[in-house]
Design a protein around this motif. Structure first.
Motif, PDB file in Angstrom:
ATOM      1  N   MET A   1     -41.447   1.065 -26.810  1.00  0.00           N
ATOM      2  CA  MET A   1     -41.023  -0.267 -27.227  1.00  0.00           C
ATOM      3  C   MET A   1     -39.642  -0.180 -27.858  1.00  0.00           C
ATOM      4  SD  MET A   1     -42.945  -2.942 -29.780  1.00  0.00           S
ATOM      5  CE  MET A   1     -44.373  -2.992 -28.723  1.00  0.00           C
ATOM      6  N   ILE A   7     -41.866  -8.757 -30.165  1.00  0.00           N
ATOM      7  CA  ILE A   7     -42.578  -9.515 -29.143  1.00  0.00           C
ATOM      8  C   ILE A   7     -43.858 -10.104 -29.716  1.00  0.00           C
ATOM      9  CG2 ILE A   7     -44.016  -7.629 -28.226  1.00  0.00           C
ATOM     10  CD1 ILE A   7     -42.820  -8.734 -25.411  1.00  0.00           C
ATOM     11  N   LYS A   8     -44.244 -11.279 -29.194  1.00  0.00           N
ATOM     12  CA  LYS A   8     -45.471 -11.941 -29.606  1.00  0.00           C
ATOM     13  C   LYS A   8     -46.171 -12.462 -28.362  1.00  0.00           C
ATOM     14  CE  LYS A   8     -47.246 -15.750 -32.459  1.00  0.00           C
ATOM     15  NZ  LYS A   8     -46.878 -16.900 -33.324  1.00  0.00           N
ATOM     16  N   VAL A   9     -47.466 -12.173 -28.229  1.00  0.00           N
ATOM     17  CA  VAL A   9     -48.247 -12.577 -27.059  1.00  0.00           C
ATOM     18  C   VAL A   9     -49.347 -13.538 -27.500  1.00  0.00           C
ATOM     19  CG1 VAL A   9     -49.682 -11.790 -25.137  1.00  0.00           C
ATOM     20  CG2 VAL A   9     -47.810 -10.339 -25.969  1.00  0.00           C
ATOM     21  N   VAL A  19     -45.392 -15.258 -23.759  1.00  0.00           N
ATOM     22  CA  VAL A  19     -44.842 -14.062 -24.393  1.00  0.00           C
ATOM     23  C   VAL A  19     -43.468 -14.421 -24.953  1.00  0.00           C
ATOM     24  CG1 VAL A  19     -44.120 -11.678 -24.059  1.00  0.00           C
ATOM     25  CG2 VAL A  19     -46.063 -12.589 -22.748  1.00  0.00           C
ATOM     26  N   TRP A  21     -40.172 -12.981 -26.547  1.00  0.00           N
ATOM     27  CA  TRP A  21     -39.419 -11.730 -26.701  1.00  0.00           C
ATOM     28  C   TRP A  21     -38.115 -12.041 -27.430  1.00  0.00           C
ATOM     29  CZ3 TRP A  21     -36.780  -8.614 -22.190  1.00  0.00           C
ATOM     30  CH2 TRP A  21     -36.361  -7.368 -22.666  1.00  0.00           C
ATOM     31  N   GLN A  34     -39.134  -3.761 -22.804  1.00  0.00           N
ATOM     32  CA  GLN A  34     -40.163  -4.038 -23.806  1.00  0.00           C
ATOM     33  C   GLN A  34     -41.538  -3.936 -23.157  1.00  0.00           C
ATOM     34  OE1 GLN A  34     -39.902  -5.108 -27.309  1.00  0.00           O
ATOM     35  NE2 GLN A  34     -42.018  -4.448 -27.098  1.00  0.00           N
ATOM     36  N   LEU A  36     -45.607  -4.473 -23.234  1.00  0.00           N
ATOM     37  CA  LEU A  36     -46.533  -5.402 -23.893  1.00  0.00           C
ATOM     38  C   LEU A  36     -47.912  -5.295 -23.265  1.00  0.00           C
ATOM     39  CD1 LEU A  36     -47.230  -8.397 -22.227  1.00  0.00           C
ATOM     40  CD2 LEU A  36     -44.745  -8.324 -22.229  1.00  0.00           C
TER      41      LEU A  36
END
Length: 355
Positions: A1, A7-9, A19, A21, A34, A36
């Motif tokens: 990473m 990042i957020k999922v 997602v 980024w 990145q 994920l």
């Protein structure tokens, strides 16, 4: 990473993921990646997102035209034990190289391949963010088995929102599709076998096939299979193509239509077996891919298989590009084998010139 991004999922509904980024220090290097992992209904699925700066035009009059960059999203097979090492610089060539590496390391089993084709995403798109500007939706193209990408021109983004859609909308749909999928890739309770090119065999279920194809329904009802062994021969197709066709009949997931050869193959198969929904999906793609090199072939295809929408689209294209079309050897062959079609196209070209 990457340590230059976060990042957020989130799963927005069953099978639809957002997602976010956030990119930092983007100009320090031309390449960013990145990794994920999804959650919820697709928690075993992993991806690698790549952003590569291709060119920078210092003399661009419009700041929005200053950069050209590649966004690529690489799929990793669910529950695959292969340790995937991604390239720091991804372009179309390295995408293909990575895919070949994966294919060579993964076992070529019926269960593995059917499981993959049944659970892969059906659509991806991005929204780049620059400052307070939220760009319009940019669809990604499925350029290879496990790679989605798009070249974007504009300002470098501060963040990218990636949407990944697996195509299911309710828990009930998901459960039914998963159940049918398990029946197929476990190869349990099969009552018919498909014999493919090189003699490879995959099993299926006559009732499920009959629900999606009137041709299969008639075939199984009349017992017109090979006597005593319940086999359907499709010996002009590779095993992977037949698997994707079966996956569509079991789950509704459209096969990979990323190249022209695949589109034509699935178009002819869906036409042969009366799978109108898949045939329509192929036509949608063909309508966007009429070119000088394939226009005459698509004209014949649309005529032979009675697809008026595609026929009309090709005729309009030929009317606009009459000189280039008539200069081809294929045009001479068209005059010889399909004189009525040739006359129809000639009249369109003449009418276009008169206007």
């Amino acid at each position: 990473m990457s340590d230059m991004s976060s990042i957020k999922v989130e799963e927005m509904r069953l099978g639809l993921f957002r997602v976010r980024w956030i990119l930092r220090n983007l100009l320090k290097t031309d390449s960013h990646e990145q990794k994920l992992q999804l959650l919820g209904s697709q928690s075993s699925y992993m991806f690698v997102i790549h952003l590569n700066i291709i060119t920078k035009d210092e003399n661009a009059h419009n700041a929005n035209d200053k950069y050209k960059f590649l966004i690529a999203v690489e799929e990793i097979l669910p529950q695959d034990s292969v340790n995937v090492t991604t390239s720091k610089k991804v372009d179309y060539g390295t995408c293909q190289e990575t895919l070949l590496k994966l294919n060579n390391q993964s076992p070529d089993s019926v269960v593995k391949r059917l499981n993959y084709w049944a659970s892969r995403p059906v659509y991806m798109w991005i929204h780049p963010h620059t400052g307070s500007v939220y760009a319009n939706e940019i669809p990604l193209q499925n350029i290879a088995d496990r790679m989605w990408s798009r070249i974007v021109t504009g300002s470098l983004p501060d963040a990218i929102t990636l949407w990944i859609d697996f195509g299911t909308t309710t828990l009930g749909e998901k459960n039914i599709i998963q159940g049918l999928k398990r029946l197929l890739y476990s190869q349990s309770q099969c009552d018919v076998q498909f014999v493919c090119k090189n003699g490879e065999v995959v099993g299926a279920h006559t009732l499920i096939l009959s629900a999606g194809s009137p041709v299969f329904a008639a075939m199984f009802q009349s017992k017109s299979l090979e006597a005593g062994v319940n086999k359907v021969k499709i010996d002009d197709c590779e095993m992977d193509v037949v698997k994707q066709l079966l996956i569509y009949l079991y789950t509704g997931n459209v096969p990979n239509l990323s190249d022209d050869e695949a589109i034509l193959l699935f178009f002819k198969l869906s036409d042969k077996y009366g799978i109108e929904t898949l045939k329509n999906e192929c036509v949608k793609v063909l309508l966007k891919r009429v070119t000088l090199s394939n226009a005459i072939s698509l004209l014949v295809l649309s005529h032979v298989h009675a697809v008026p929408k595609l026929l009309e689209s090709v005729l309009q294209f030929m009317a606009t590009n009459g000189f280039e079309i008539c200069s081809q050897q294929k045009w001479v062959d068209l005059m010889k084998h399909y004189p009525d079609l040739c006359l129809m196209a000639t009249r369109r070209m003449t009418a276009k010139n008169d206007n």
